[in-house]
Design a protein around this motif. Structure first.
Motif, PDB file in Angstrom:
ATOM      1  N   CYS A  79      40.016  40.813  38.151  1.00 48.48           N
ATOM      2  CA  CYS A  79      40.565  39.638  38.833  1.00 48.48           C
ATOM      3  C   CYS A  79      41.483  38.897  37.860  1.00 48.48           C
ATOM      4  CB  CYS A  79      39.445  38.723  39.309  1.00 48.48           C
ATOM      5  SG  CYS A  79      40.013  37.255  40.184  1.00 48.48           S
ATOM      6  N   GLN A  80      42.761  38.841  38.197  1.00 47.44           N
ATOM      7  CA  GLN A  80      43.750  38.201  37.337  1.00 47.44           C
ATOM      8  C   GLN A  80      43.953  36.736  37.720  1.00 47.44           C
ATOM      9  OE1 GLN A  80      44.947  39.548  34.739  1.00 47.44           O
ATOM     10  NE2 GLN A  80      45.262  41.751  35.012  1.00 47.44           N
ATOM     11  N   PRO A  81      44.452  35.908  36.791  1.00 44.97           N
ATOM     12  CA  PRO A  81      44.794  34.522  37.143  1.00 44.97           C
ATOM     13  C   PRO A  81      45.750  34.497  38.334  1.00 44.97           C
ATOM     14  CG  PRO A  81      44.920  34.846  34.771  1.00 44.97           C
ATOM     15  CD  PRO A  81      44.718  36.200  35.365  1.00 44.97           C
ATOM     16  N   GLY A  82      45.582  33.530  39.185  1.00 47.41           N
ATOM     17  CA  GLY A  82      46.444  33.399  40.360  1.00 47.41           C
ATOM     18  C   GLY A  82      45.923  34.130  41.574  1.00 47.41           C
ATOM     19  N   ALA A  83      44.769  34.797  41.446  1.00 45.05           N
ATOM     20  CA  ALA A  83      44.204  35.513  42.597  1.00 45.05           C
ATOM     21  C   ALA A  83      43.925  34.518  43.723  1.00 45.05           C
ATOM     22  CB  ALA A  83      42.929  36.232  42.187  1.00 45.05           C
ATOM     23  N   ASP A  84      44.414  34.837  44.923  1.00 37.27           N
ATOM     24  CA  ASP A  84      44.203  33.934  46.053  1.00 37.27           C
ATOM     25  C   ASP A  84      42.900  34.262  46.769  1.00 37.27           C
ATOM     26  OD1 ASP A  84      44.719  36.238  47.546  1.00 37.27           O
ATOM     27  OD2 ASP A  84      46.780  35.634  48.037  1.00 37.27           O
ATOM     28  N   ALA A  85      42.599  33.477  47.811  1.00 36.82           N
ATOM     29  CA  ALA A  85      41.335  33.638  48.530  1.00 36.82           C
ATOM     30  C   ALA A  85      41.217  35.021  49.147  1.00 36.82           C
ATOM     31  CB  ALA A  85      41.211  32.560  49.606  1.00 36.82           C
ATOM     32  N   GLY A  86      42.334  35.570  49.615  1.00 34.66           N
ATOM     33  CA  GLY A  86      42.301  36.899  50.217  1.00 34.66           C
ATOM     34  C   GLY A  86      41.941  37.975  49.207  1.00 34.66           C
ATOM     35  N   ASP A  92      34.238  42.154  49.395  1.00 31.93           N
ATOM     36  CA  ASP A  92      33.983  43.165  50.424  1.00 31.93           C
ATOM     37  C   ASP A  92      33.842  44.575  49.845  1.00 31.93           C
ATOM     38  OD1 ASP A  92      34.089  41.178  52.313  1.00 31.93           O
ATOM     39  OD2 ASP A  92      36.151  41.587  52.923  1.00 31.93           O
ATOM     40  N   ALA A  93      34.478  44.805  48.685  1.00 27.82           N
ATOM     41  CA  ALA A  93      34.443  46.146  48.088  1.00 27.82           C
ATOM     42  C   ALA A  93      33.127  46.445  47.385  1.00 27.82           C
ATOM     43  CB  ALA A  93      35.592  46.307  47.088  1.00 27.82           C
ATOM     44  N   GLN A  94      32.306  45.425  47.141  1.00 31.03           N
ATOM     45  CA  GLN A  94      31.073  45.632  46.393  1.00 31.03           C
ATOM     46  C   GLN A  94      30.155  46.631  47.102  1.00 31.03           C
ATOM     47  OE1 GLN A  94      30.547  44.049  43.233  1.00 31.03           O
ATOM     48  NE2 GLN A  94      32.716  43.676  43.656  1.00 31.03           N
ATOM     49  N   GLY A  95      29.626  47.551  46.320  1.00 30.68           N
ATOM     50  CA  GLY A  95      28.701  48.541  46.858  1.00 30.68           C
ATOM     51  C   GLY A  95      29.358  49.788  47.405  1.00 30.68           C
ATOM     52  N   THR A  96      30.681  49.778  47.557  1.00 30.39           N
ATOM     53  CA  THR A  96      31.354  50.978  48.034  1.00 30.39           C
ATOM     54  C   THR A  96      31.449  51.992  46.904  1.00 30.39           C
ATOM     55  OG1 THR A  96      33.552  50.078  47.499  1.00 30.39           O
ATOM     56  CG2 THR A  96      32.694  49.651  49.716  1.00 30.39           C
ATOM     57  N   GLY A  97      31.561  53.250  47.250  1.00 28.98           N
ATOM     58  CA  GLY A  97      31.670  54.280  46.230  1.00 28.98           C
ATOM     59  C   GLY A  97      31.262  55.637  46.747  1.00 28.98           C
ATOM     60  N   GLY A  98      30.790  56.476  45.830  1.00 31.06           N
ATOM     61  CA  GLY A  98      30.418  57.837  46.182  1.00 31.06           C
ATOM     62  C   GLY A  98      29.055  58.189  45.622  1.00 31.06           C
ATOM     63  N   ASP A 108      40.501  26.996  37.194  1.00 32.00           N
ATOM     64  CA  ASP A 108      40.654  28.011  38.242  1.00 32.00           C
ATOM     65  C   ASP A 108      39.697  29.170  38.017  1.00 32.00           C
ATOM     66  OD1 ASP A 108      42.613  26.549  39.486  1.00 32.00           O
ATOM     67  OD2 ASP A 108      44.274  27.634  38.559  1.00 32.00           O
ATOM     68  N   TYR A 109      39.535  29.542  36.764  1.00 32.28           N
ATOM     69  CA  TYR A 109      38.563  30.587  36.432  1.00 32.28           C
ATOM     70  C   TYR A 109      37.166  30.158  36.881  1.00 32.28           C
ATOM     71  CZ  TYR A 109      35.076  32.966  33.595  1.00 32.28           C
ATOM     72  OH  TYR A 109      33.948  33.630  33.184  1.00 32.28           O
ATOM     73  N   THR A 110      36.791  28.936  36.558  1.00 30.71           N
ATOM     74  CA  THR A 110      35.470  28.438  36.939  1.00 30.71           C
ATOM     75  C   THR A 110      35.279  28.490  38.446  1.00 30.71           C
ATOM     76  OG1 THR A 110      35.468  26.971  35.018  1.00 30.71           O
ATOM     77  CG2 THR A 110      33.890  26.468  36.765  1.00 30.71           C
ATOM     78  N   HIS A 111      36.318  28.143  39.191  1.00 30.26           N
ATOM     79  CA  HIS A 111      36.240  28.188  40.655  1.00 30.26           C
ATOM     80  C   HIS A 111      36.007  29.621  41.149  1.00 30.26           C
ATOM     81  CE1 HIS A 111      37.194  27.530  44.880  1.00 30.26           C
ATOM     82  NE2 HIS A 111      38.101  28.481  44.788  1.00 30.26           N
ATOM     83  N   VAL A 112      36.720  30.575  40.560  1.00 28.56           N
ATOM     84  CA  VAL A 112      36.571  31.970  40.989  1.00 28.56           C
ATOM     85  C   VAL A 112      35.158  32.475  40.683  1.00 28.56           C
ATOM     86  CG1 VAL A 112      37.325  34.335  40.533  1.00 28.56           C
ATOM     87  CG2 VAL A 112      39.019  32.522  40.841  1.00 28.56           C
ATOM     88  N   VAL A 113      34.641  32.170  39.491  1.00 30.19           N
ATOM     89  CA  VAL A 113      33.288  32.592  39.135  1.00 30.19           C
ATOM     90  C   VAL A 113      32.270  32.004  40.113  1.00 30.19           C
ATOM     91  CG1 VAL A 113      31.459  32.363  37.395  1.00 30.19           C
ATOM     92  CG2 VAL A 113      33.767  33.005  36.707  1.00 30.19           C
ATOM     93  N   THR A 114      32.468  30.750  40.484  1.00 32.00           N
ATOM     94  CA  THR A 114      31.550  30.106  41.426  1.00 32.00           C
ATOM     95  C   THR A 114      31.600  30.779  42.788  1.00 32.00           C
ATOM     96  OG1 THR A 114      31.770  27.982  40.282  1.00 32.00           O
ATOM     97  CG2 THR A 114      30.937  27.921  42.531  1.00 32.00           C
ATOM     98  N   GLU A 115      32.794  31.118  43.258  1.00 29.20           N
ATOM     99  CA  GLU A 115      32.918  31.789  44.558  1.00 29.20           C
ATOM    100  C   GLU A 115      32.271  33.167  44.532  1.00 29.20           C
ATOM    101  OE1 GLU A 115      34.227  30.485  47.524  1.00 29.20           O
ATOM    102  OE2 GLU A 115      33.869  28.745  46.231  1.00 29.20           O
TER     103      GLU A 115
END
Length: 540
Positions: free
Chosen positions: A256-263, A270-276, A318-325
């Motif tokens: 996750c890079q700086p500037g990542a939006d809500a989407g 949503d990608a968590q747990g996906t794989g093979g 902004d980093y703190t906000h992303v970690v919280t989300e």
């Protein structure tokens, strides 16, 4: 149902219980350990399709897991000339000159592992490597993976002729006249030149990745926490997995890079747990700073050049906000934080996230190269994983603090280098890894470095901070049970016990008892992932 694998004449070493009073084990077809016992009892369980291996007294441990590495990007980055063992400027020039002579006219020269210490007190510039690189488009990755030295010809082909502005902490380093020196700091600056250099084909990338992973299995690794999940690399891993050619169990964390939006954040959740079968997306990787060596760490006080004063995220809030989300969504985070200010901010952010949304999410801090006493105790208080790479201390710093890292920090902060012992004693869960390709991936070298803290290329040198060394048993736990805890899987892996995964590493002798200086040379006899043999010594 008969087991798929039976191991006999073994010495079983469990990180939680020590040596077990059994000589054999069986692994079910579902990949979990079904039974422990003596040779006769376990052999009797075998059927016509069971693989039976006599280990002849070898030592079996839970599978060793690299707590932090980059297999996909590392496979690509490590093509070309390996400069990691060149310790002075003349040796680097000679190696580059030899490589240049092998290239076709106009071809790009790629090299990796360049240690800034070879420049001594001189600045890291392409001019220092003239005339070897004159007229040659060359890209030299520095060992830290956060910086690149580009030749004048490479800069010209990329159209880089002056400073640039970036949305994150990155820089095209320029001299007093505004002319680029060739040094590019952080991904955004490096990408300016990387994107114009020729790239290997997809088939070449797949073959190279498969080769690297086979080498990792042969070194005793059964899995790793991959701090990346880029689309192409992940697709290649998925292909290898589907073809039965993936020899490691991998846990991937998209960045996750700086500037990542809500989407963007939502898509990572949503990608968590996906794989093979042997890989899955689990967690998110973030950066709070860069590196001490190139002046992009985030320190509470500037380094000796007045650098390392800013966070990687332009607005740390902004980093703190992303970690919280992410925490609210139950997603664990792994944050690159090297400097004391960066580590403190990550811990503050996790504390805030836990206060707003209580929960058992296991967050991590990666690297932790220098921190004061009041920070050490907070890891256990917040149940934050301390993910560390002891070979960074071993191979890139010196006991007398004459290296670039130590000189930049000064005596006090250099004396707080890689505080593995202090964190362990304070109750933190310490996980060990290589950070490959920054340092070599063989896990026995990582275990050894955590114990001896000496340069792996010259073990006669004195250790850097010997008081911070771990014991053999602690180091093993850090690459087995603690790695499982960090992944939230300590109830299913990291132990030798019925019901736990049959991920196993087998060595000629007890890796916790072999002298640390000799440990990297200990023979790997067998590697098993989910009951499937991924490496077997020729004489076994």
């Amino acid at each position: 149902m008969h087991p798929q694998l039976v191991l006999l004449s073994a010495r079983l070493l469990d990180p939680a219980r020590g040596h077990l009073p059994y000589s054999a084990l069986a692994v079910r077809t579902d990949g979990t350990i079904s039974a422990l016992g003596d040779d006769h009892a376990i052999r009797s369980l075998a059927g016509p399709g069971t693989t039976v291996i006599d280990l002849k007294g070898a030592v079996v441990t839970p599978g060793l897991v690299d707590g932090h590495f980059h297999p996909a990007s590392g496979a690509e980055l490590t093509r070309g000339l390996d400069l990691s063992r060149r310790t002075d400027l003349d040796a680097v020039r000679a190696a580059l000159d030899e490589e240049r002579r092998r290239l076709a006219p106009g071809a790009w020269l790629h090299a990796w592992g360049l240690d800034p210490n070879v420049f001594g007190d001189r600045p890291v510039t392409a001019d220092a490597l003239a005339p070897v690189l004159d007229g040659v488009p060359a890209l030299l990755q520095l060992f830290d993976g956060h910086s690149l030295l580009a030749s004048a010809e490479a800069l010209a082909r990329a159209g880089v002729d002056g400073p640039r502005t970036f949305d994150q902490a990155a820089e095209v380093v320029c001299d007093a006249d505004g002319r680029p020196t060739g040094l590019l700091l952080e991904d955004a600056a490096c990408e300016l030149v990387l994107r114009v250099a020729p790239q290997p084909s997809r088939e070449e990338k797949r073959a190279r990745l498969a080769e690297v992973l086979r080498g990792m299995a042969a070194s005793g690794l059964t899995g790793g926490h991959s701090m990346e999940s880029e689309p192409e690399g992940t697709a290649l891993l998925a292909e290898l997995d589907a073809a039965g050619e993936l020899p490691l169990r991998l846990r991937l964390a998209p960045i996750c890079q700086p500037g990542a939006d809500a989407g963007t954040i939502r898509s990572m959740i949503d990608a968590q747990g996906t794989g093979g079968g042997l890989w899955r997306i689990a967690g998110v990787k973030l950066f709070m700073d860069g590196t001490v060596d190139n002046g992009t760490a985030w320190l509470e006080h500037p380094d000796c050049h007045g650098e390392s004063t800013h966070a990687f995220w332009p607005d740390p809030a902004d980093y703190t906000h992303v970690v919280t989300e992410l925490h609210r969504a139950g997603v664990p985070t792994a944050t690159h934080a090297i400097g004391d200010a960066a580590v403190r901010h990550v811990l503050d952010s996790v504390a805030k996230a836990r206060a707003e949304a209580p929960g058992g999410v296991r967050h991590r801090v990666e690297h932790i190269e220098t921190v004061p006493d009041d920070t050490v105790s907070r890891f256990a208080e917040l149940d934050v994983i301390a993910s560390m790479q002891p070979t960074h201390c071993c191979d890139f710093t010196r006991a007398d603090h004459t290296d670039n890292w130590s000189r930049r920090l000064g005596e006090e902060r250099a004396g707080r280098a890689w505080r593995c012992r202090d964190l362990w004693d304070a109750g933190a869960r310490v996980v060990l890894g290589s950070d490959w390709p920054i340092a070599p991936y063989p896990p026995l070298g990582v275990l050894a470095g955590a114990r001896h803290r000496r340069p792996s290329h010259d073990l006669t040198q004195p250790p850097h901070g010997p008081g911070q060394a771990l014991t053999g048993a602690e180091a093993l736990r850090a690459m087995t049970l603690n790695a499982a805890y960090a992944a939230g899987e300590d109830r299913v892996t990291g132990r030798i016990a019925p019901g736990f995964r049959g991920d196993l590493s087998v060595f000629a002798a007890d890796p916790t008892a072999v002298d640390a200086l000799e440990l990297p040379d200990l023979q790997v006899r067998l590697t098993v992932v989910g009951g499937r043999v991924t490496f077997r010594a020729a004489d076994l």
